[in-house]
Write an enzyme that holds these catalytic residues in place. Structure first.
Site, PDB file in Angstrom:
ATOM      1  N   GLY A  16      35.871 104.147 103.470  1.00  0.00           N
ATOM      2  CA  GLY A  16      34.827 104.084 104.758  1.00  0.00           C
ATOM      3  C   GLY A  16      34.664 103.194 105.704  1.00  0.00           C
ATOM      4  NE  ARG A  69      34.001 124.612  96.318  1.00  0.00           N
ATOM      5  CZ  ARG A  69      34.829 125.106  97.506  1.00  0.00           C
ATOM      6  NH1 ARG A  69      34.751 124.619  98.653  1.00  0.00           N
ATOM      7  NH2 ARG A  69      35.113 126.442  97.334  1.00  0.00           N
ATOM      8  CG  MET A  94      38.898 112.433 100.520  1.00  0.00           C
ATOM      9  SD  MET A  94      39.456 113.039 102.054  1.00  0.00           S
ATOM     10  CE  MET A  94      41.240 113.259 102.011  1.00  0.00           C
ATOM     11  NE  ARG A  95      34.958 117.061  95.216  1.00  0.00           N
ATOM     12  CZ  ARG A  95      35.931 117.306  94.467  1.00  0.00           C
ATOM     13  NH1 ARG A  95      36.709 116.276  94.568  1.00  0.00           N
ATOM     14  NH2 ARG A  95      36.090 118.383  93.774  1.00  0.00           N
ATOM     15  CG  LEU A  97      31.474 120.358 102.674  1.00  0.00           C
ATOM     16  CD1 LEU A  97      30.980 119.540 104.004  1.00  0.00           C
ATOM     17  CD2 LEU A  97      30.344 119.709 101.650  1.00  0.00           C
ATOM     18  CG  HIS A 113      42.336 116.159 110.137  1.00  0.00           C
ATOM     19  ND1 HIS A 113      42.428 116.394 108.798  1.00  0.00           N
ATOM     20  CD2 HIS A 113      43.527 116.521 110.570  1.00  0.00           C
ATOM     21  CE1 HIS A 113      43.618 116.718 108.545  1.00  0.00           C
ATOM     22  NE2 HIS A 113      44.251 116.787 109.525  1.00  0.00           N
ATOM     23  CG  ASP A 149      41.535 119.575 107.859  1.00  0.00           C
ATOM     24  OD1 ASP A 149      40.518 118.864 107.906  1.00  0.00           O
ATOM     25  OD2 ASP A 149      42.404 119.531 107.003  1.00  0.00           O
ATOM     26  CD  GLU A 178      41.196 108.244 111.456  1.00  0.00           C
ATOM     27  OE1 GLU A 178      40.139 108.546 110.910  1.00  0.00           O
ATOM     28  OE2 GLU A 178      42.356 108.308 110.956  1.00  0.00           O
TER      29      GLU A 178
HETATM   30  C1  GAR Z   1      40.520 108.712 107.573  1.00  0.00           C
HETATM   31  O1  GAR Z   1      41.840 108.548 108.054  1.00  0.00           O
HETATM   32  C2  GAR Z   1      40.047 109.896 107.873  1.00  0.00           C
HETATM   33  O2  GAR Z   1      40.618 110.588 108.995  1.00  0.00           O
HETATM   34  C3  GAR Z   1      40.830 110.788 106.786  1.00  0.00           C
HETATM   35  O3  GAR Z   1      40.619 110.043 105.653  1.00  0.00           O
HETATM   36  C4  GAR Z   1      40.483 108.506 106.084  1.00  0.00           C
HETATM   37  C5  GAR Z   1      39.235 108.199 105.466  1.00  0.00           C
HETATM   38  O4  GAR Z   1      39.238 106.800 105.921  1.00  0.00           O
HETATM   39  N1  GAR Z   1      40.165 112.060 106.626  1.00  0.00           N
HETATM   40  C6  GAR Z   1      40.729 113.237 106.077  1.00  0.00           C
HETATM   41  O5  GAR Z   1      42.035 113.357 105.832  1.00  0.00           O
HETATM   42  C7  GAR Z   1      39.954 114.240 105.961  1.00  0.00           C
HETATM   43  N2  GAR Z   1      40.713 115.687 105.962  1.00  0.00           N
HETATM   44  P1  GAR Z   1      38.093 105.788 105.816  1.00  0.00           P
HETATM   45  O6  GAR Z   1      37.285 106.158 104.310  1.00  0.00           O
HETATM   46  O7  GAR Z   1      38.398 104.368 105.832  1.00  0.00           O
HETATM   47  O8  GAR Z   1      37.200 106.306 106.859  1.00  0.00           O
END
Ligand code: GAR
Length: 229
Positions: A16, A69, A94-95, A97, A113, A149, A178
């Protein structure tokens, strides 16, 4: 004229850190989105503690206890409606949708992403980028569509790949970007500054200075346009 802040939910599955960046940015009362709910698909997501400590309502919708789902998503939808949510940010959620859920939130569901889409969809983006020998990598905020994605791109940030990089070191620099572009992109969406045509996202006047693009190449004077948020 005072802007009504858009009621926003963040969906997480783990650490998070992007959720945290959004919550921290949205503490500013002039920021156009208000984070009112965090939903986690996992009870052990470490990000939940930060939401609780910061007074943001949070719930676990444990995907494992649902038969499928759609049942899982219908539970999330009930909570989202209960909290009168207007915008959703997926942040390490990470699910996959379903098209049903995505169709409930047209133009209102964002994802981050860790790659410069359309390159490196899916998992292990940093290791794959290093294996391919790319010199520029980065991250993308986009609207969610049913294909994984894919969807109109709102913001991207690039980082230079260094000779010394490992997947972990590259991930750390991308993650810092990010945390900068997600709050900027959410601000643009919440302010209604964006117009989508096909795959392209255009910035409406008068928000042209808010284009959320960052190109912080190392070793040169950083070339940055001002970002929103
Ligand atoms: C982040 O790097 C995000 O971009 C990636 O998971 C990580 C979550 O980190 N998302 C994906 O790979 C989705 N396809 P966080 O929980 O510390 O934000």
């Amino acid at each position: 004229m005072t802007l009504r802040r858009k009621r926003t939910a963040i969906l997480i599955s783990g650490r998070g850190s992007n959720m945290r960046a959004l919550i921290e940015r949205a503490r500013d009362p002039s920021y156009p989105a208000e984070i009112v709910l965090v939903l986690s698909s996992r009870p052990d997501a470490t990000g939940l503690a930060f939401a609780k400590e910061n007074g943001v309502a949070s719930s676990v919708v444990d995907h494992k206890i649902y038969a499928g789902r759609e049942e899982f998503e219908r539970s999330m939808q009930v909570l989202l409606e209960l909290h009168r949510i207007e915008l959703i940010c997926l942040a390490g959620f990470m699910r996959m949708l379903t098209p049903w859920f995505i169709s409930q939130w047209p133009g209102r569901l964002l994802n981050i992403h860790p790659a410069l889409l359309p390159a490196y969809r899916g998992l292990d983006t940093h290791a794959r980028a290093l294996a391919d020998g790319v010199r520029i990598h980065g991250c993308t905020v986009h609207f969610v569509v049913p294909a994984m994605d894919e969807g109109p791109i709102i913001a991207q940030a690039a980082v230079a790949v260094l000779d010394s990089d490992t997947p972990a070191s590259l991930a750390a620099r991308v993650l810092a970007e990010e945390h900068a572009i997600y709050p900027a992109a959410l601000a643009c969406v919440a302010e209604g500054h964006l117009r989508v045509e096909g795959n392209r996202v255009f910035t409406r006047e008068p928000a042209t200075e808010l284009v959320p693009l960052r190109v912080p190449f190392k070793g040169r004077k950083a070339s940055r346009r001002r970002i929103g948020g």
